[in-house]
Design an enzyme around this catalytic site. Structure first.
Site, PDB file in Angstrom:
ATOM      1  N   CYS A 161       0.567  -1.000   0.097  1.00 37.75           N
ATOM      2  CA  CYS A 161      -0.080  -0.025  -0.461  1.00 37.75           C
ATOM      3  C   CYS A 161       0.882   0.940   0.323  1.00 37.75           C
ATOM      4  O   CYS A 161       1.056   2.040   0.998  1.00 37.75           O
ATOM      5  CB  CYS A 161      -0.789  -0.001   0.645  1.00 37.75           C
ATOM      6  SG  CYS A 161      -1.765   0.856   0.780  1.00 37.75           S
ATOM      7  N   CYS A 341      -5.472   1.699  -4.274  1.00 42.28           N
ATOM      8  CA  CYS A 341      -5.322   2.540  -3.064  1.00 42.28           C
ATOM      9  C   CYS A 341      -6.137   3.572  -3.010  1.00 42.28           C
ATOM     10  O   CYS A 341      -5.869   4.894  -3.665  1.00 42.28           O
ATOM     11  CB  CYS A 341      -3.631   2.770  -3.553  1.00 42.28           C
ATOM     12  SG  CYS A 341      -2.983   3.521  -2.326  1.00 42.28           S
TER      13      CYS A 341
HETATM   14  P1  FAD Z   1      -0.667 -11.088   3.852  1.00 39.34           P
HETATM   15  O1  FAD Z   1      -2.082 -10.933   4.743  1.00 39.34           O
HETATM   16  O2  FAD Z   1       0.592 -10.088   5.120  1.00 39.34           O
HETATM   17  O3  FAD Z   1      -0.184 -12.501   5.005  1.00 39.34           O
HETATM   18  C1  FAD Z   1       0.621 -13.061   4.674  1.00 39.34           C
HETATM   19  C2  FAD Z   1       0.175 -14.485   5.657  1.00 39.34           C
HETATM   20  O4  FAD Z   1       1.350 -14.929   5.430  1.00 39.34           O
HETATM   21  C3  FAD Z   1       0.392 -14.153   7.293  1.00 39.34           C
HETATM   22  O5  FAD Z   1      -0.933 -14.535   7.972  1.00 39.34           O
HETATM   23  C4  FAD Z   1       1.628 -15.212   8.067  1.00 39.34           C
HETATM   24  O6  FAD Z   1       1.257 -15.189   9.041  1.00 39.34           O
HETATM   25  C5  FAD Z   1       1.562 -15.597   6.583  1.00 39.34           C
HETATM   26  N1  FAD Z   1       3.083 -16.717   6.413  1.00 39.34           N
HETATM   27  C6  FAD Z   1       4.592 -15.482   6.703  1.00 39.34           C
HETATM   28  N2  FAD Z   1       4.905 -16.444   6.739  1.00 39.34           N
HETATM   29  C7  FAD Z   1       4.833 -17.772   6.553  1.00 39.34           C
HETATM   30  C8  FAD Z   1       5.572 -18.825   6.815  1.00 39.34           C
HETATM   31  N3  FAD Z   1       6.825 -19.539   6.034  1.00 39.34           N
HETATM   32  N4  FAD Z   1       4.649 -19.889   6.365  1.00 39.34           N
HETATM   33  C9  FAD Z   1       3.282 -19.738   6.736  1.00 39.34           C
HETATM   34  N5  FAD Z   1       2.800 -18.694   6.761  1.00 39.34           N
HETATM   35  C10 FAD Z   1       4.053 -18.281   6.743  1.00 39.34           C
HETATM   36  N6  FAD Z   1      -4.269  -2.966   0.591  1.00 39.34           N
HETATM   37  C11 FAD Z   1      -5.048  -2.232  -0.229  1.00 39.34           C
HETATM   38  O7  FAD Z   1      -6.005  -2.384  -0.665  1.00 39.34           O
HETATM   39  N7  FAD Z   1      -6.011  -1.708   0.628  1.00 39.34           N
HETATM   40  C12 FAD Z   1      -5.638  -0.475   1.609  1.00 39.34           C
HETATM   41  O8  FAD Z   1      -5.773   0.598   1.211  1.00 39.34           O
HETATM   42  C13 FAD Z   1      -4.147  -1.184   1.847  1.00 39.34           C
HETATM   43  N8  FAD Z   1      -3.534  -0.158   2.964  1.00 39.34           N
HETATM   44  C14 FAD Z   1      -2.911  -0.837   3.824  1.00 39.34           C
HETATM   45  C15 FAD Z   1      -2.520  -0.140   5.112  1.00 39.34           C
HETATM   46  C16 FAD Z   1      -1.742  -0.559   6.235  1.00 39.34           C
HETATM   47  C17 FAD Z   1      -0.941  -0.021   6.998  1.00 39.34           C
HETATM   48  C18 FAD Z   1      -1.227  -1.551   5.601  1.00 39.34           C
HETATM   49  C19 FAD Z   1       0.262  -2.209   6.509  1.00 39.34           C
HETATM   50  C20 FAD Z   1      -1.755  -3.198   4.344  1.00 39.34           C
HETATM   51  C21 FAD Z   1      -2.409  -2.218   3.303  1.00 39.34           C
HETATM   52  N9  FAD Z   1      -3.210  -2.856   2.423  1.00 39.34           N
HETATM   53  C22 FAD Z   1      -4.011  -1.932   2.164  1.00 39.34           C
HETATM   54  C23 FAD Z   1      -1.986  -4.130   1.932  1.00 39.34           C
HETATM   55  C24 FAD Z   1      -2.498  -5.020   2.294  1.00 39.34           C
HETATM   56  O9  FAD Z   1      -3.106  -5.720   3.335  1.00 39.34           O
HETATM   57  C25 FAD Z   1      -1.656  -6.633   1.673  1.00 39.34           C
HETATM   58  O10 FAD Z   1      -1.333  -5.992   0.685  1.00 39.34           O
HETATM   59  C26 FAD Z   1      -2.354  -7.698   1.898  1.00 39.34           C
HETATM   60  O11 FAD Z   1      -2.395  -8.258   2.931  1.00 39.34           O
HETATM   61  C27 FAD Z   1      -1.576  -8.780   1.220  1.00 39.34           C
HETATM   62  O12 FAD Z   1      -1.602 -10.412   1.122  1.00 39.34           O
HETATM   63  P2  FAD Z   1      -1.033 -11.052   1.501  1.00 39.34           P
HETATM   64  O13 FAD Z   1      -2.216 -12.372   1.784  1.00 39.34           O
HETATM   65  O14 FAD Z   1      -0.051 -11.446   0.490  1.00 39.34           O
HETATM   66  O15 FAD Z   1       0.055 -11.262   2.434  1.00 39.34           O
END
Ligand code: FAD
Length: 423
Positions: A161, A341
């Site tokens: 983000c 965003c």
């Molecule tokens: P995540 O949701 O972070 O999940 C990753 C998971 O993998 C976690 O649960 C973790 O425990 C697990 N994991 C890690 N390593 C391992 C391992 N070795 N083995 C097994 N499990 C593991 N997005 C938007 O669309 N709009 C917004 O307005 C927005 N605002 C944001 C504001 C902030 C402050 C933040 C921090 C993020 C924001 N985002 C926004 C971004 C969004 O939250 C992320 O892009 C999204 O959560 C990505 O999803 P993901 O599954 O890749 O990662």
């Protein structure tokens, strides 16, 4: 080794959404999710926690409540990848073999990369909306600050983000403005980048708020160290000629967006590219080398904006391509690079950036309803009232509202990224 048809690493936004999408297509599919955490977070809500709009509790649910019932949950982390053997090893030493592997570990917030930062987070006026436990402290600081220096930092890309560091700043400024305090507070946006925002179309609207709030825009200012007790932040400042000098700036409030990188376990594995991210085709999200491995969310090296909004469009593409691959067909579902965003420029108004690969604008709504390049009240209502529902009850449930994947016509000549807009 235990065996599953599909193993998903990570039960965050990407892992849960893709599991739900697969189960919508094949309710009996054998899926395992590897995820060590008990809690699942709605991270996009943390901006609104830091802005005093949402409570912390609105952004957290138990992992069990978002995990589809049919899935086998291994509550541990994956720590070794052996793609040639189609196996992974878990933290407890157990091995799992798979027919298809989906990597969705998200990225690592690298707090340790800034000396002095970790030990002062949550005190001395140092905060970050990038952590669940710290977002309320942002709002506390905003309410208690009456004068002085407020600094908001942004590290080099890629970050998740990319607008979030600015969102924290605009919402803080809005509150100070409403309380007549903004004249007494000097606000700086210190970004390692060379522009206010990566997609030019949104810059004019954002620049207006920089001007309105009297923010000092300090480009190519990279945070390198924090001295919490003395409230001083050190920056590497690069000038137009490319010369870098060190600058120490005093602060009363410091909102840090930390540097971000691929988790070690991925970066050092055979499935990573040179920068550490999982190496996938940007359209199919299939690994460039191992055809039975896919990635989505922040860990993929596809050049989209790392957002939950991107995940919403990626999940059905990966679901279709994984199931095609498992039935011996080519992976032809196409992701267009969509990411979004919602920039909270003031309480009640949002500049809704929505774009795909190459910065191509991909608005969801017709311009007469929402013009993404202008601040909009409707977009704020979307962020506050609609998007949490879209996340919990649509995306995580595999209901592909506005996210149906498009397909390239033939495998040999995939649709170009520019042609792949699916609205
Ligand atoms: P995540 O949701 O972070 O999940 C990753 C998971 O993998 C976690 O649960 C973790 O425990 C697990 N994991 C890690 N390593 C391992 C391992 N070795 N083995 C097994 N499990 C593991 N997005 C938007 O669309 N709009 C917004 O307005 C927005 N605002 C944001 C504001 C902030 C402050 C933040 C921090 C993020 C924001 N985002 C926004 C971004 C969004 O939250 C992320 O892009 C999204 O959560 C990505 O999803 P993901 O599954 O890749 O990662």
């Amino acid at each position: 080794a235990a065996s599953h048809n599909i193993v998903i690493i990570g039960g965050g936004a990407g892992g849960q959404a893709v599991a739900a999408s697969i189960l919508k297509r094949q309710p009996d599919q054998d899926i395992a999710i590897i995820e060590p955490q008990q809690a699942h977070y709605y991270q996009p809500g943390w901006t609104l926690v830091g802005g005093g709009v949402f409570s912390q509790a609105q952004t957290k649910r138990t992992m069990t409540s978002v995990m589809p019932k049919q899935v086998t949950w291994y509550q541990t982390a994956a720590n070794k990848f052996e793609p040639e053997r189609q196996q992974i090893t878990l933290e407890n030493g157990e091995r799992l073999s798979y027919k298809a592997l989906i990597v969705a570990t998200g990225l690592k917030l690298d707090w340790e990369a800034i000396p002095g930062l970790n030990e002062t987070l949550g005190k001395n006026g140092v905060t970050s909306n990038y952590r669940f436990d710290l977002a309320p402290y942002t709002w506390e600081l905003v309410q208690s600050l009456k004068s002085g220096n407020a600094i908001f930092t942004q590290p080099p890309m890629p970050i998740k983000c990319a607008g979030a560091p600015q969102k924290a700043m605009y919402l803080s400024c809005d509150e100070w403005h409403r309380n007549g305090l903004l004249d007494n507070i000097s606000v700086s946006f210190c970004t390692a980048g060379a522009a206010l925002f990566g997609v030019q179309a949104y810059v004019p609207a954002l620049q207006k708020y920089i001007d309105k709030y009297g923010i000092k825009l300090q480009l190519q200012n990279k945070l390198t160290a924090v001295d919490g007790p003395n409230q001083r932040a050190t920056f590497a400042v690069t000038d137009a000629e490319g010369n870098t000098t060190t600058e120490v700036k005093p602060f009363d409030m410091l909102h840090v967006c930390p540097p971000q990188k691929a988790p070690e376990v991925i970066a050092t594995s055979p499935i990573a590219d040179e920068a550490g991210w999982v190496d996938v085709s940007p359209e199919s999200l299939q690994h460039t080398q191992y055809h039975n491995i896919f990635a989505l969310g922040d860990i993929a090296n596809a050049p989209n904006a790392k957002t939950a909004a991107a995940v919403r469009k990626q999940a059905p593409v990966v679901a279709e391509n994984v199931l095609s691959m498992l039935s011996g067909k080519p992976a032809i579902a196409v992701y267009d690079g969509y990411g979004s965003c919602p920039l909270t420029v003031e309480r009640g108004k949002i500049v809704l950036a929505e774009f795909g690969y190459g910065g191509k604008l991909l608005p969801t709504f017709p311009t007469w309803l929402v013009n993404g390049t202008k601040p909009s009240r409707l977009s704020w209502l979307l962020k506050e009232k609609m998007l949490p529902w879209l996340y919990w009850d649509v995306m995580l449930k595999g209901k592909e509202w506005l996210a149906a994947p498009s397909h390239s016509v033939t495998k040999s000549k995939p649709a170009s990224v520019e042609d792949a807009c699916n609205f």
